[in-house]
Design a protein around this motif. Structure first.
Motif, short mmCIF file in Angstrom:
data_model
loop_
_atom_site.label_atom_id
_atom_site.label_comp_id
_atom_site.label_asym_id
_atom_site.label_seq_id
_atom_site.Cartn_x
_atom_site.Cartn_y
_atom_site.Cartn_z
N LEU A 1 0.85 -1.20 0.00
CA LEU A 1 0.00 0.00 0.00
C LEU A 1 0.88 1.25 0.00
CD1 LEU A 1 -2.63 -0.95 2.75
CD2 LEU A 1 -2.95 -1.06 0.27
N ARG B 1 -1.53 5.42 3.35
CA ARG B 1 -2.67 4.50 3.50
C ARG B 1 -2.31 3.37 4.47
NH1 ARG B 1 -3.49 8.15 -0.09
NH2 ARG B 1 -5.23 8.06 -1.54
N ALA B 2 -1.10 2.83 4.34
CA ALA B 2 -0.66 1.76 5.25
C ALA B 2 -0.59 2.28 6.68
CB ALA B 2 0.70 1.22 4.80
N VAL C 1 -4.13 2.43 8.03
CA VAL C 1 -4.64 1.09 8.38
C VAL C 1 -4.02 0.61 9.68
CG1 VAL C 1 -4.65 -1.35 7.68
CG2 VAL C 1 -5.20 0.43 6.01
N TRP D 1 -10.19 5.95 2.30
CA TRP D 1 -8.83 5.38 2.31
C TRP D 1 -8.83 4.00 2.97
CZ3 TRP D 1 -4.43 9.16 4.14
CH2 TRP D 1 -4.25 10.19 3.22
N SER E 1 -8.20 0.53 1.16
CA SER E 1 -6.99 -0.17 1.61
C SER E 1 -7.32 -1.58 2.07
CB SER E 1 -6.32 0.61 2.74
OG SER E 1 -5.87 1.87 2.29
N LYS F 1 -7.78 -3.75 -0.96
CA LYS F 1 -6.50 -4.12 -1.55
C LYS F 1 -5.79 -5.18 -0.71
CE LYS F 1 -5.58 0.13 -4.05
NZ LYS F 1 -4.71 1.31 -4.20
#
Length: 179
Positions: free
Chosen positions: A130, A134-135, A138, A165, A169, A172
């Motif tokens: 990511l 974004r990572a 999360v 987001w 995320s 993904k």
């Protein structure tokens, strides 16, 4: 009665001399009853304990070793220990170790720990795919327990953008984990 006299009665009792045992009983029972009563705090139970103590004396008098120590001390120790044993015997039995099997352990078992270890590696690899912000969002939301509002402020985006987001995320991440 002297300690030597009691020792002699004990020796004669060890040879199963009933007259010596009778005299030993008459000379020592009051003191030994007092010991049992003090420990057990119940007259009836103390009487039963005293009777059992004298049965022990009759059967085990040969274990008494004549020495300079007081023979009454040996008899008192027998009475006291027997009374304590009676107290221990009337307690609730300790819970058996098998009862521990019924207690749920909140920690994952060995298999789950191994699987989780492998899964966590996969998750961290997918998180690395990511974008960095974004990572971080999360990780903040799902690993550190930060609220969406806190993350939006920290990343300088509107609240709804932060929700988008995180949702994208997670999608993904799921795709990555399914590979």
């Amino acid at each position: 009665m002297t300690p030597q006299d009691i020792s002699n009665l004990m020796v004669r009792t060890s040879m199963k001399d009933r007259a010596a045992f009778d005299l030993l009983y008459r000379q020592t029972s009051a003191k030994l009853f007092g010991v049992c009563l003090r420990v057990l705090k119940d007259r009836g139970e103390a009487e039963e304990a005293l009777q059992e103590v004298f049965v022990k004396m009759w059967t085990k008098a040969d274990r008494f070793a004549v020495s300079e120590l007081s023979p009454i001390s040996w008899l008192v120790a027998i009475a006291r220990n027997h009374a304590i044993d009676r107290i221990r015997a009337r307690r609730e039995p300790a819970t058996y170790i098998d009862a521990a099997l019924e207690v749920a352990d909140p920690a994952p078992g060995p298999e789950a720990a191994v699987v989780a270890g492998g899964e966590s590696e996969r998750i961290y690899r997918c998180l690395d795919e990511l974008e960095k912000d974004r990572a971080a969002a999360v990780r903040g939301a799902y690993l550190q327990g930060e609220s969406y509002a806190e993350l939006a402020v920290r990343h300088g985006v509107p609240l709804n953008t932060m929700r988008t987001w995180l949702r994208r995320s997670l999608l993904k991440l799921r795709e990555c984990l399914e590979r």
